[in-house]
Design a protein around this motif. Structure first.
Motif, PDB file in Angstrom:
ATOM      1  N   GLU A 179       0.995  -1.231   0.061  1.00 17.26           N
ATOM      2  CA  GLU A 179       0.082   0.005  -0.066  1.00 17.26           C
ATOM      3  C   GLU A 179       0.897   1.222   0.012  1.00 17.26           C
ATOM      4  O   GLU A 179       0.552   2.137  -0.854  1.00 17.26           O
ATOM      5  CB  GLU A 179      -1.088  -0.143   1.131  1.00 17.26           C
ATOM      6  N   ARG A 180       1.822   1.265   0.750  1.00 18.37           N
ATOM      7  CA  ARG A 180       2.749   2.400   0.827  1.00 18.37           C
ATOM      8  C   ARG A 180       3.358   2.608  -0.470  1.00 18.37           C
ATOM      9  O   ARG A 180       3.636   3.783  -1.108  1.00 18.37           O
ATOM     10  CB  ARG A 180       3.839   2.364   1.841  1.00 18.37           C
ATOM     11  N   ALA A 181       3.772   1.571  -1.140  1.00 21.06           N
ATOM     12  CA  ALA A 181       4.564   1.536  -2.705  1.00 21.06           C
ATOM     13  C   ALA A 181       3.578   2.069  -3.648  1.00 21.06           C
ATOM     14  O   ALA A 181       4.193   2.950  -4.471  1.00 21.06           O
ATOM     15  CB  ALA A 181       5.252   0.307  -2.928  1.00 21.06           C
ATOM     16  N   LEU A 182       2.353   1.603  -3.648  1.00 20.09           N
ATOM     17  CA  LEU A 182       1.497   1.908  -4.591  1.00 20.09           C
ATOM     18  C   LEU A 182       0.174   2.568  -4.548  1.00 20.09           C
ATOM     19  O   LEU A 182      -0.650   2.565  -5.178  1.00 20.09           O
ATOM     20  CB  LEU A 182       0.820   0.456  -5.157  1.00 20.09           C
ATOM     21  N   THR A 183       0.370   3.541  -3.465  1.00 21.16           N
ATOM     22  CA  THR A 183      -0.730   4.548  -3.162  1.00 21.16           C
ATOM     23  C   THR A 183       0.026   5.886  -3.470  1.00 21.16           C
ATOM     24  O   THR A 183       1.021   6.172  -3.001  1.00 21.16           O
ATOM     25  CB  THR A 183      -1.233   4.403  -1.611  1.00 21.16           C
ATOM     26  N   PHE A 184      -0.961   6.864  -4.225  1.00 19.19           N
ATOM     27  CA  PHE A 184      -0.272   8.129  -4.639  1.00 19.19           C
ATOM     28  C   PHE A 184      -1.145   9.132  -4.424  1.00 19.19           C
ATOM     29  O   PHE A 184      -2.233   8.883  -4.319  1.00 19.19           O
ATOM     30  CB  PHE A 184       0.028   7.816  -6.324  1.00 19.19           C
ATOM     31  N   THR A 185      -0.479  10.225  -4.361  1.00 22.10           N
ATOM     32  CA  THR A 185      -1.356  11.738  -4.198  1.00 22.10           C
ATOM     33  C   THR A 185      -1.596  11.935  -5.863  1.00 22.10           C
ATOM     34  O   THR A 185      -1.052  11.116  -6.743  1.00 22.10           O
ATOM     35  CB  THR A 185      -0.390  12.681  -3.872  1.00 22.10           C
ATOM     36  N   PRO A 186      -2.609  12.637  -6.020  1.00 28.02           N
ATOM     37  CA  PRO A 186      -2.851  12.994  -7.417  1.00 28.02           C
ATOM     38  C   PRO A 186      -1.791  13.281  -8.250  1.00 28.02           C
ATOM     39  O   PRO A 186      -1.479  13.114  -9.256  1.00 28.02           O
ATOM     40  CB  PRO A 186      -4.063  14.098  -7.455  1.00 28.02           C
ATOM     41  N   ALA A 187      -0.775  14.091  -7.702  1.00 26.32           N
ATOM     42  CA  ALA A 187       0.646  14.642  -8.362  1.00 26.32           C
ATOM     43  C   ALA A 187       1.441  13.499  -8.587  1.00 26.32           C
ATOM     44  O   ALA A 187       1.894  13.286  -9.821  1.00 26.32           O
ATOM     45  CB  ALA A 187       1.082  15.800  -7.610  1.00 26.32           C
ATOM     46  N   GLU A 188       1.721  12.633  -7.539  1.00 18.54           N
ATOM     47  CA  GLU A 188       2.413  11.402  -7.831  1.00 18.54           C
ATOM     48  C   GLU A 188       1.950  10.510  -8.710  1.00 18.54           C
ATOM     49  O   GLU A 188       2.645   9.816  -9.838  1.00 18.54           O
ATOM     50  CB  GLU A 188       2.504  10.635  -6.257  1.00 18.54           C
ATOM     51  N   ARG A 189       0.550  10.268  -8.790  1.00 21.92           N
ATOM     52  CA  ARG A 189      -0.050   9.350  -9.604  1.00 21.92           C
ATOM     53  C   ARG A 189       0.304   9.823 -11.203  1.00 21.92           C
ATOM     54  O   ARG A 189       0.473   9.295 -12.307  1.00 21.92           O
ATOM     55  CB  ARG A 189      -1.524   9.390  -9.459  1.00 21.92           C
ATOM     56  N   ALA A 190       0.009  11.215 -11.392  1.00 21.87           N
ATOM     57  CA  ALA A 190       0.370  11.748 -12.679  1.00 21.87           C
ATOM     58  C   ALA A 190       1.558  11.519 -13.262  1.00 21.87           C
ATOM     59  O   ALA A 190       1.748  11.252 -14.307  1.00 21.87           O
ATOM     60  CB  ALA A 190      -0.223  13.398 -12.713  1.00 21.87           C
ATOM     61  N   ALA A 191       2.651  11.718 -12.246  1.00 23.86           N
ATOM     62  CA  ALA A 191       4.207  11.613 -12.545  1.00 23.86           C
ATOM     63  C   ALA A 191       4.259  10.040 -12.923  1.00 23.86           C
ATOM     64  O   ALA A 191       5.133   9.836 -13.782  1.00 23.86           O
ATOM     65  CB  ALA A 191       4.920  12.035 -11.365  1.00 23.86           C
TER      66      ALA A 191
END
Length: 214
Positions: free
Chosen positions: A160-172
């Motif tokens: 979960e820590r490795a594959l959970t993103f903020t919107p900005a992290e997800r976009a990157a």
């Protein structure tokens, strides 16, 4: 030369995990213990690759732009299917065992994540997209593992820590995931965590394997 590769995470009862262990675990350990594996991992951890669109000059697949081609090839070798597990899953090591029949047969869409691509490796794209810090939190070795239900539950917080993103992290991350998906396919950024959570909730183990299909 063309190829097709598959990376899959499938859910299994602990009894099935125990039956798979003699076939898969020695091969997984052999790939992890390869003399170059640790060196390649340390090199990528120390110097992550930049935007994949800068890896090669615009008009050539073989001429590096701003990245040392040796670093690119080292990363690809690190994240492509390991030779020993590839041979086991493809039936080369033991014709009586094949991932298609003995690991993936009978899996439903809900209990499995699979990413199949021509001339690409799903683990390579995922690891580049999330970077070495997040990748280091993922259990197993470069997308391969065989875990009991207890190990799945215990490792879920790491995934979960490795594959959970903020919107900005997800976009990157999406910008650096170079795989093409159609409307029926699940992203490497989504599928592994979905299956991990489902297996933990249902008391199941997990098997992650990467192989050349052809």
């Amino acid at each position: 030369m063309g190829f097709t590769s598959a990376w899959a995470i499938s859910s299994h009862a602990d009894e099935t995990v125990g039956g798979l262990a003699p076939h898969l675990l020695p091969a997984m350990e052999a790939d992890r213990a390869h003399p170059d594996a640790a060196r390649r991992w340390r090199a990528w951890q120390r110097e992550p690759l930049p935007d994949y669109r800068t890896w090669y000059a615009p008009d050539s697949e073989n001429v590096p732009a701003r990245v040392d081609i040796a670093s690119i090839e080292s990363f690809r070798a690190l994240t492509e299917p390991g030779r020993h597990l590839d041979e086991v899953c493809g039936g080369t090591a033991d014709p009586s065992f094949h991932a298609l029949d003995d690991v993936w047969e009978g899996q439903s869409d809900d209990s499995m994540f699979i990413s199949v691509h021509s001339k690409e490796y799903a683990v390579s794209s995922l690891f580049h997209a999330i970077g070495p810090r997040r990748a280091a939190q993922l259990p197993g070795w470069c997308g391969t593992f065989l875990f009991t239900s207890e190990e799945v539950r215990d490792s879920l917080p790491l995934v979960e820590r490795a594959l959970t993103f903020t919107p900005a992290e997800r976009a990157a991350a999406e910008a650096q995931d170079w795989l093409d998906y159609d409307e029926r396919e699940e992203s490497v950024l989504d599928g592994p965590l979905r299956v991990w959570r489902a297996a933990a909730d249902q008391g199941l183990g997990l098997c992650g394997v990467a192989m050349h299909v052809c």
